[in-house]
Design a protein around this motif. Structure first.
Motif, mmCIF file in Angstrom:
data_model
loop_
_atom_site.group_PDB
_atom_site.id
_atom_site.type_symbol
_atom_site.label_atom_id
_atom_site.label_comp_id
_atom_site.label_asym_id
_atom_site.label_seq_id
_atom_site.Cartn_x
_atom_site.Cartn_y
_atom_site.Cartn_z
ATOM 1 N N UNK A 45 12.393 21.477 48.593
ATOM 2 C CA UNK A 45 13.336 22.125 49.505
ATOM 3 C C UNK A 45 12.979 21.875 50.963
ATOM 4 N N UNK A 46 11.705 21.817 51.274
ATOM 5 C CA UNK A 46 11.292 21.508 52.644
ATOM 6 C C UNK A 46 9.862 21.006 52.611
ATOM 7 N N UNK A 80 6.669 20.020 55.680
ATOM 8 C CA UNK A 80 6.260 19.861 57.077
ATOM 9 C C UNK A 80 4.848 19.304 57.074
ATOM 10 N N UNK A 98 7.612 23.245 50.142
ATOM 11 C CA UNK A 98 8.224 24.353 49.410
ATOM 12 C C UNK A 98 9.279 23.758 48.502
ATOM 13 N N UNK A 138 5.509 30.952 43.170
ATOM 14 C CA UNK A 138 5.861 32.109 43.988
ATOM 15 C C UNK A 138 6.442 33.204 43.109
ATOM 16 N N UNK A 172 -0.016 18.913 54.756
ATOM 17 C CA UNK A 172 1.396 18.975 54.366
ATOM 18 C C UNK A 172 1.637 20.294 53.636
ATOM 19 N N UNK A 173 2.712 20.970 54.004
ATOM 20 C CA UNK A 173 3.159 22.164 53.269
ATOM 21 C C UNK A 173 4.522 21.846 52.662
ATOM 22 N N UNK A 192 4.970 26.747 46.270
ATOM 23 C CA UNK A 192 4.520 26.189 47.549
ATOM 24 C C UNK A 192 3.267 25.385 47.252
ATOM 25 N N UNK A 193 3.092 24.295 47.970
ATOM 26 C CA UNK A 193 1.930 23.439 47.737
ATOM 27 C C UNK A 193 1.447 22.873 49.068
ATOM 28 N N UNK A 194 0.147 22.948 49.254
ATOM 29 C CA UNK A 194 -0.482 22.419 50.465
ATOM 30 C C UNK A 194 -1.391 21.266 50.079
#
Lengths: 123, 123
Positions: free
Chosen positions: A66-67, A69, A84, A122, A81-82, A99-101
């Motif tokens: 979905x996004x 950054x 979602x 989540x 990198x994050x 969510x994944x970093x």
């Protein structure tokens, strides 16, 4: 687009396409010093991470981003990198949000690999 | 609990307590080289980040942390944290889900500060 953003974009596409088609092929992205935190379980080192990913209790999976950054890390040594997104497993109809970093860093030969990987479903 | 986990836990509590009570007091956590990505808007440097946080279009905010995970970065130079949570702004009754990634690093005096901060509201 800054270089780190281009690398991040290419990495994210590659990572999830590979995860969804043949996740054992993710193994080369991890090295001895890599860490994976998957839903609070922490695993260290490429072979253990590859085994963890292979053992996840689903056959089919499809990620939808979905996004995402990205930012460079100190001295431009890495890229954080994050992401979602949502994923569908097996025959499940309801997507699970996650969510994944990631942190990508370069090995001595100049190839990017995953030093940090934190995955959270989540609630 | 490893030292980086203890630092991460203390940081996360401090960050959101401060954000919710007086977010201008977050300014000392950012330095000249810090970066904030807030819903795709990227801001660099402590003063600009403090101004961005101060200008967010709400008066009251309350964060609820649902989960957070942390990992050390190469050489133990930093700590990466992924937080998943929800927030309520002003008189809004419906919480907004978010994910946020931080990287803490040490300044030359040994104090932790935020090098990377990426905030994403989840759709």
């Amino acid at each position: 687009m800054a270089e780190y953003e281009a690398v991040a974009k290419q990495f994210v596409e590659h990572y999830y396409n590979t995860f969804d088609s043949n996740r054992s092929a993710l193994a080369p992205l991890y090295r001895d010093e890599s860490m994976l935190t998957f839903q609070s379980a922490q695993v260290g080192g490429g072979p253990a991470i590859a085994e963890k990913l292979a053992s996840l209790p689903f056959q089919k999976v499809k990620h939808q981003i979905n996004s995402f950054e990205s930012q460079p890390t100190p001295g431009g040594a890495g890229i954080i990198i994050l992401v979602a997104g949502a994923l569908l497993v097996d025959e499940e109809q309801n997507p699970l949000n996650y969510a994944q970093t990631f942190q990508l860093v370069k090995d001595p030969a100049g190839a990017w690999f995953l030093f940090n990987d934190i995955f959270s479903l989540l609630v």
